[in-house]
Design an enzyme around this catalytic site. Structure first.
Site, mmCIF file in Angstrom:
data_model
loop_
_atom_site.group_PDB
_atom_site.id
_atom_site.type_symbol
_atom_site.label_atom_id
_atom_site.label_comp_id
_atom_site.label_asym_id
_atom_site.label_seq_id
_atom_site.Cartn_x
_atom_site.Cartn_y
_atom_site.Cartn_z
ATOM 1 N N SER A 56 103.989 13.910 -46.618
ATOM 2 C CA SER A 56 104.371 13.084 -48.033
ATOM 3 C C SER A 56 105.953 12.153 -48.179
ATOM 4 C CB SER A 56 105.319 15.049 -48.437
ATOM 5 O OG SER A 56 105.970 14.778 -47.850
ATOM 6 N N ASP A 94 100.511 11.639 -49.202
ATOM 7 C CA ASP A 94 100.163 12.675 -50.222
ATOM 8 C C ASP A 94 101.269 12.453 -51.731
ATOM 9 O OD1 ASP A 94 99.770 14.944 -51.674
ATOM 10 O OD2 ASP A 94 101.032 16.451 -51.058
ATOM 11 N N ASP A 116 100.587 8.194 -56.810
ATOM 12 C CA ASP A 116 100.246 9.164 -57.974
ATOM 13 C C ASP A 116 101.131 8.165 -59.104
ATOM 14 O OD1 ASP A 116 101.293 11.621 -59.500
ATOM 15 O OD2 ASP A 116 101.980 12.286 -58.318
ATOM 16 N N HIS A 233 95.174 20.313 -56.037
ATOM 17 C CA HIS A 233 97.325 20.239 -55.439
ATOM 18 C C HIS A 233 97.560 21.551 -55.995
ATOM 19 C CE1 HIS A 233 98.489 15.996 -54.854
ATOM 20 N NE2 HIS A 233 97.057 15.669 -55.037
ATOM 21 N N GLY A 234 98.843 22.192 -55.471
ATOM 22 C CA GLY A 234 99.610 23.256 -55.820
ATOM 23 C C GLY A 234 98.798 24.224 -55.485
ATOM 24 N N ASP A 278 100.608 23.473 -48.644
ATOM 25 C CA ASP A 278 101.857 22.940 -48.116
ATOM 26 C C ASP A 278 102.718 24.575 -47.845
ATOM 27 O OD1 ASP A 278 103.638 22.306 -46.996
ATOM 28 O OD2 ASP A 278 104.881 20.775 -48.533
HETATM 29 P P1 13P Z 1 101.493 23.815 -52.522
HETATM 30 O O1 13P Z 1 102.844 23.946 -53.142
HETATM 31 O O2 13P Z 1 100.814 24.699 -53.673
HETATM 32 O O3 13P Z 1 101.084 24.702 -51.436
HETATM 33 O O4 13P Z 1 100.888 22.674 -53.129
HETATM 34 C C1 13P Z 1 100.792 21.347 -51.906
HETATM 35 C C2 13P Z 1 100.628 19.552 -52.493
HETATM 36 O O5 13P Z 1 99.674 19.939 -53.798
HETATM 37 C C3 13P Z 1 100.936 19.388 -51.110
HETATM 38 O O6 13P Z 1 99.968 18.021 -52.207
HETATM 39 O O1 G3H Z 2 103.011 18.901 -53.140
HETATM 40 C C1 G3H Z 2 104.372 17.821 -52.380
HETATM 41 C C2 G3H Z 2 104.052 18.922 -50.551
HETATM 42 O O2 G3H Z 2 104.242 19.912 -50.731
HETATM 43 C C3 G3H Z 2 105.185 18.359 -49.906
HETATM 44 O O3 G3H Z 2 106.011 18.794 -50.731
HETATM 45 O O4 G3H Z 2 108.021 16.868 -51.029
HETATM 46 O O5 G3H Z 2 108.527 18.408 -49.839
HETATM 47 O O6 G3H Z 2 107.876 17.463 -48.329
HETATM 48 P P1 G3H Z 2 107.593 17.566 -50.018
HETATM 49 ZN ZN ZN Z 3 100.381 17.620 -54.615
#
Ligand code: 13P
Ligand code: G3H
Ligand code: ZN
Length: 331
Positions: A56, A94, A116, A233-234, A278
């Site tokens: 990220s 990301d 994004d 995602h998520g 993540d």
């Molecule tokens: P989580 O916070 O659910 O792990 O999602 C991670 C994500 O979408 C990274 O782009």
């Molecule tokens: O979707 C986001 C990822 O979980 C990365 O998170 O911006 O805290 O590195 P971050």
């Molecule tokens: Zn994400």
């Protein structure tokens, strides 16, 4: 200019084609440091799962972009050392938010980038995404776009409320931008607090059960763009045993609710071919470290607490690829 091919990385084209055909999803795990990277590679080499290593913009700030890129190159060599003859490892940006950031990653050897533009207007999202696609495709780098907004807060990824993806827009978006995959919003969100208790029901044991993902929207999208790679995602499940360990060892996590694994299994069997995780890794590491410090207050060698954290992470990733995404044995 460094090509990802020189680093032994692969883009997402073949991975996604096989995943859609085979009814499984490729794991996209975020990494910010050596232990996370080692755990991801060790788990995927052992289970022979293709994998996307995600960086990220927060990770780039934390760990330095050059170091992360060399770590990904090291990941390929490490995977070979672990007996994975032809590692299927993709290095992905990301949540890229500008053309310049995406270009810089393409130029540094990333094999895939996400632009994004979901916080922009529809037309601005298209214009920005198209600009990234035109540049990245010259070098064979895959591009992920996003339509719809996910709620949740991470360091650099924030939105108060979610807006589900409109199926009516996907054909236009995909054809005008030329993206290789599309992240959609069907009820997942970033972080470890995906739902409030008020949004949940309770099962017979009193455990909070979150509302199901909007598979109806996913099906509509699949009908509009059959066989097109979809990204979720998520998608952390927020294992409650980690929350318990964290809170039993001094933590104060509240209302932690994730996406149930059976929902992710169902998504992985559809056109969803990349699933982002993540937060679960963050919880696994924190649980192991907190427990270690509580049990061994006299210890201070980082290897003694990061070692068990890395082991716990490897266990988590192995579980994900074998039992949730179905990608084990596919590389
Ligand atoms: P989580 O916070 O659910 O792990 O999602 C991670 C994500 O979408 C990274 O782009
Ligand atoms: O979707 C986001 C990822 O979980 C990365 O998170 O911006 O805290 O590195 P971050
Ligand atoms: Zn994400």
């Amino acid at each position: 200019m460094v090509s990802y091919k020189e680093l032994g990385l692969v883009n997402t084209t073949e991975m996604f084609k096989k995943a859609i055909k085979g009814g499984y999803a490729i794991p996209a795990f975020n990494f910010n440091n050596m232990e996370q990277m080692q755990a991801i590679v060790a788990a995927c080499a052992e289970t022979k799962s293709p994998v996307i290593l995600q960086v990220s913009s927060g990770a780039r700030k934390y760990a330095n972009q050059t170091l992360l890129r060399y770590m990904a190159q090291g990941a390929v060599e490490y995977a070979k050392e672990l007996g994975w003859e032809q590692p299927q490892i993709c290095l992905h940006l990301d949540h890229g938010d500008t053309f310049e950031l995406c270009k810089s990653c393409v130029d540094m050897g990333f094999s895939s980038v996400m632009i994004d533009g979901s916080h922009h207007s529809y037309e601005d999202n298209i214009a920005l995404t198209k600009q990234v696609v035109e540049y990245a495709h010259k070098y064979g780098v895959s591009v992920e776009g996003e339509l719809g907004v996910l709620a949740g807060v991470e360091d650099d990824v924030a939105a108060e409320v979610s807006h589900y993806t409109h199926p009516a827009e996907v054909i236009d978006f995909v054809s005008r931008t030329g993206v290789d995959s599309l992240a959609i919003s069907i009820g997942t969100s970033h972080g470890a607090n995906k739902f409030t208790p008020a949004q949940c029901t309770r099962d017979e044991n009193g455990t909070l059960v979150p509302p199901p993902l909007r598979f109806d929207i996913l099906e509509e999208i699949e009908k509009k763009i059959p066989g097109f790679p979809i990204v979720l995602h998520g998608s952390s499940s927020v294992p409650q045993e980690y929350v318990k360990t964290i809170n039993e060892n001094g933590g104060k996590l509240k209302y932690t609710i994730g996406i149930p694994e059976d929902q992710l299994r169902r998504a992985a069997a559809s056109a969803v071919c990349k699933i982002n995780i993540d937060s679960d890794g963050r919880l696994a590491m924190t649980a192991a470290v907190r427990k270690f410090f509580n049990d061994s207050p006299d210890k201070f060698d980082p290897r003694q607490y990061l070692g068990p954290a890395r082991e716990e992470l490897k266990k988590l990733y192995t579980h994900k690829v074998e039992k949730v995404l179905g990608s084990a044995g596919k590389a």
